[in-house]
Design a protein around this motif. Sequence first.
Motif, short mmCIF file in Angstrom:
data_model
loop_
_atom_site.label_atom_id
_atom_site.label_comp_id
_atom_site.label_asym_id
_atom_site.label_seq_id
_atom_site.Cartn_x
_atom_site.Cartn_y
_atom_site.Cartn_z
N ALA A 156 47.14 -83.96 50.02
CA ALA A 156 47.60 -83.42 51.31
C ALA A 156 47.52 -81.89 51.35
O ALA A 156 47.02 -81.30 52.31
N GLY B 100 43.77 -77.13 54.62
CA GLY B 100 44.50 -77.34 55.87
C GLY B 100 45.81 -76.56 55.89
O GLY B 100 46.21 -76.01 56.93
N TYR C 246 33.76 -79.47 53.09
CA TYR C 246 35.01 -78.95 52.51
C TYR C 246 34.71 -78.24 51.18
O TYR C 246 35.27 -77.21 50.84
N PHE D 161 44.99 -84.18 59.64
CA PHE D 161 44.16 -83.49 58.66
C PHE D 161 44.99 -83.09 57.44
O PHE D 161 44.63 -83.34 56.29
N SER E 13 46.06 -85.80 55.09
CA SER E 13 44.95 -86.63 54.61
C SER E 13 45.00 -88.04 55.21
O SER E 13 44.75 -89.02 54.52
#
Length: 496
Positions: free
Chosen positions: A54, A58, A135, A257, A260
């Motif tokens: 996670a 982001g 990414y 996002f 995740s």
Amino acid sequence: MLGEEPLWCPFGVEQYNIRLTQGTPPNRLEAHMSQTRDHWSSNTGLVLAATGSAIGLGNLWKFPYITWVNDGGAFVLVYLICIAAVGLPIMMAELLIGRRSQKSAVGALKDAAGPAWGLIGGWGVTAGFILLSYYTVIAGWSLFYFAKTVSWTFGSFPEGMVAGDLFNDQVSSAPLQLGLSLAFSAATIGVVYFGVSKGIERVARVFLPILFGILILMLISALGMSGSGEALTFIFRPNFTELEPSSVLEAVGHSFFTLSLGMGAMITYGSYISRKQSVVKASGAIVALDTIIALFATIIMFSVIFSVTGMQQQVDAGEVGAVGMLFVALPELFYTQVPFGVVLGPLFYVLVALAALTSTISLLEVVTSYLIDERGLGRHKATIVSGVAIFVFTIFAALSFTGTPFFSTLEVFQGKAGWFSTADHFVSNWMLPIGGLGITIAVGWFMTRKASESELVDGTEPKWFNYGVWRFFVRFIAPAAVLAIILFVILGRDFS
Ligand code: PHE
């Protein structure tokens, strides 16, 4: 048959009977597979690995930036509400179908809601593939800035350097971009190759505490800066007159996002949870940690911005965009403004790299576990096949800003040049929302109440948990919120 003790059953007679009543009798092969499936060694292992997935770019890159663009305060509050109302219920939904089926995205959705739902799992695997392809490129930039800051710390900071030029030079150098992405992909493949407990969990156990430590150090330093008061006010004082309806949707989209969700990463991680571990407790911990880290990162960055004269205007004027905050403004500020910046500078880019790596491994694991569970490949082969296939697209993403013909000029969505921007546009606007909608509908409407209840209310759940409330959010609130995003995207809004 029902009530009768099975010859051999890894999840206990009670679960065996539940499965029988629901028409999925575990045969010996399935039972064997579940037994031999690699698992997290403990609840902490699961929480650290999933939190590692996670926490990523982001939190450090996207959240501070969208908070800035959406004028802080009210947006942050809306974001927190979205995390609780949409993110947390879906986190539980994903982990629970993973734990129940002991299968990755495709198999878990098929088991939970019926064979056709395997398509949503496949959609998720594709999303993981595409997301990882670009990414990795941003993650590679953190390696570049780590090397740079180390050289500045041990040498000296180049006076008169134009930070924007440094950034542009590095993204437009094809060999450098390919090298950085290759290094990051290799690290990701290297971890996933060793599997769940020996690879992913081990890395998370070592890296996450380091990551938290670095962040706390940076927070202390940032709070000592002159702009920290203003930063805190900006982040935490809501001013609802500034809030636009699409900001609310941006908050929902970002909650997917950052946690995740919507593409099977948490389903896959859920499939490595053993029956003794609580889905509800783990979800609460993952969501809380991810949110705290995003807020810390924002406090740190805004404290710096508000402490430097002229910086606020530069950010407002768009001279410093999302990428710019992390890779253009900050590197220089460490050496000119931030207390102990010469030490914190390199540490910060270690932090970004570690946060990104624990996310990239979860993305690769989604694709790898699909090949293992659904296509029968062994782990080593599956990791190499998926890692190399994704890297082919990473090459496209890495060359997006280098001016290389085709790679930089390819344009699928208007104004989005190169695979990097095209893929980001597609994943953020279409893939994660559609995947998230599919997962909530599958779990909320097509999985039986008995099945989801038996996973969440199994004696491991904490006192605050109420199954009826969870079910309401998964059936109504979460799908409605995600549907709204999809409608806005259809009407032309861009959330990438
Ligand atoms: N959650 C990660 C981040 O915040 C991104 C991610 C999305 C990772 C989906 C895995 C799956 O950067």
